[in-house]
Scaffold this motif. Sequence first.
Motif, PDB file in Angstrom:
ATOM      1  N   GLU A   1       0.831  -1.205   0.000  1.00 44.13           N
ATOM      2  CA  GLU A   1       0.000   0.000   0.000  1.00 44.13           C
ATOM      3  C   GLU A   1       0.868   1.259   0.000  1.00 44.13           C
ATOM      4  O   GLU A   1       0.547   2.240  -0.684  1.00 44.13           O
ATOM      5  N   SER A   2       1.971   1.228   0.746  1.00 43.13           N
ATOM      6  CA  SER A   2       2.887   2.378   0.769  1.00 43.13           C
ATOM      7  C   SER A   2       3.562   2.557  -0.585  1.00 43.13           C
ATOM      8  O   SER A   2       3.718   3.685  -1.076  1.00 43.13           O
ATOM      9  N   PHE A   3       3.973   1.445  -1.206  1.00 49.16           N
ATOM     10  CA  PHE A   3       4.651   1.504  -2.504  1.00 49.16           C
ATOM     11  C   PHE A   3       3.685   2.021  -3.569  1.00 49.16           C
ATOM     12  O   PHE A   3       4.039   2.904  -4.376  1.00 49.16           O
ATOM     13  N   LYS A   4       2.469   1.513  -3.567  1.00 49.24           N
ATOM     14  CA  LYS A   4       1.473   1.942  -4.566  1.00 49.24           C
ATOM     15  C   LYS A   4       1.145   3.426  -4.397  1.00 49.24           C
ATOM     16  O   LYS A   4       1.027   4.164  -5.387  1.00 49.24           O
ATOM     17  N   THR A   5       0.999   3.858  -3.156  1.00 51.12           N
ATOM     18  CA  THR A   5       0.734   5.278  -2.901  1.00 51.12           C
ATOM     19  C   THR A   5       1.877   6.143  -3.418  1.00 51.12           C
ATOM     20  O   THR A   5       1.653   7.205  -4.013  1.00 51.12           O
ATOM     21  N   ALA A   6       3.111   5.669  -3.200  1.00 46.53           N
ATOM     22  CA  ALA A   6       4.288   6.445  -3.624  1.00 46.53           C
ATOM     23  C   ALA A   6       4.348   6.596  -5.141  1.00 46.53           C
ATOM     24  O   ALA A   6       4.651   7.692  -5.649  1.00 46.53           O
ATOM     25  N   VAL A   7       4.057   5.549  -5.897  1.00 43.61           N
ATOM     26  CA  VAL A   7       4.154   5.654  -7.362  1.00 43.61           C
ATOM     27  C   VAL A   7       2.955   6.386  -7.951  1.00 43.61           C
ATOM     28  O   VAL A   7       3.038   6.900  -9.081  1.00 43.61           O
ATOM     29  N   ASN A   8       1.867   6.470  -7.203  1.00 40.56           N
ATOM     30  CA  ASN A   8       0.680   7.173  -7.707  1.00 40.56           C
ATOM     31  C   ASN A   8       0.651   8.643  -7.308  1.00 40.56           C
ATOM     32  O   ASN A   8      -0.158   9.414  -7.829  1.00 40.56           O
ATOM     33  N   ARG A   9       1.517   9.025  -6.368  1.00 41.37           N
ATOM     34  CA  ARG A   9       1.466  10.385  -5.833  1.00 41.37           C
ATOM     35  C   ARG A   9       1.925  11.408  -6.870  1.00 41.37           C
ATOM     36  O   ARG A   9       2.879  11.209  -7.585  1.00 41.37           O
TER      37      ARG A   9
END
Length: 366
Positions: free
Chosen positions: A358-366
């Motif tokens: 969830e942290s990785f996905k949030t980071a690439v979508n930010r």
Amino acid sequence: MQPEQNKIVFLLPWRDEVPVGGYKVAYEYANRFYRDGWNVTICYPHVRGSFKQDIKNPFLRLKMRVGFFYRFFKNHYKAGEWFPLESGIKKFFIFAISDSALRDYKDAKIIATAVETAIELNAVRSVPNANKFYFIQDFEAWNVSENAVYVSYRFPMKKLTIAPWLRERVESAGEKAELIPNGFDFDYFTLSKTVENRSPYEIAMLYHKDERKRCEDAMKALELIKRQIPELHVTMFGVPEPPSDLPDWYTYHRQPSKTLHNAIYNNAAIFVAASKMEGFGLTLGEAMISGCAIACTNNGGFSCMAIHNKTALLSPVFDTEALAKNILRLINDNEFRIKLARAGNEYIRQFTWEKAFESFKTAVNR
């Protein structure tokens, strides 16, 4: 009209034939992005970035290209066969990371998973910088210089890293990095034998030929203990062939299956590691999940999980006598060993793949 599917590409430095920690982490993320509905590609270059720069002879370049296309069309290329990747993930074998190789991925999130792939991705102009990500899993100064690593930290792409010590390295280069600690597979590794019912003389350790792992230091420490405790037995596992001079009080398992891997950890009372440097230290966490008490060296990667006298016993790097002293303490003080193993097992449970993804996905979508 259906919305366009999100795309993500993981750039790996080379084709892997055996288990590698950094690849394992990248593959885990690839699987989770795929299950989340993303279009996932894993890219394997034929020519490593550092080697490509050394190819000056045009005939050698031509020979390498011919060799690549011959193997490509003959379907000779294999990678990641040891890991259970989702079948819908595309494996993309290319000659080298370049604008032409990535021309169909301009709108994808591109993840450089190593310093060499970051160097190559930085030179790609067809992908906007906003779609470039540098996933830093270690201080990778073995194929390039330390200065080249620090230079790579200043590339105009977002940095993600797995450990506080690596974030500090990035910050020392004047950049920022988002910290996303690795997760562990609590279905793959389990605690099946109570920590109380383990022989304190049973030790487990990883064997690796990488000099940074300092396996020879761990073995020296264990030799010191063996002189005092003849009952000591060590179970060692790893990818390479075992050392030719392995003592008869060692048992070695090469590339153990899931069942055997779990049995090794669960049979051991103590897990020993003597690395001088670790990006994160996956085997330490696996051993904690499985109920081992930890005796290890104090380095940045291990310290993500190993807290002295709370979740592990730490000793200075290269200090085999201090490491031996810590192992002896765990052998001789059964109550303390059990307390430490339980604390480690409890502490490691915060490192879930669900949280990491969830942290990785949030980071690439930010």
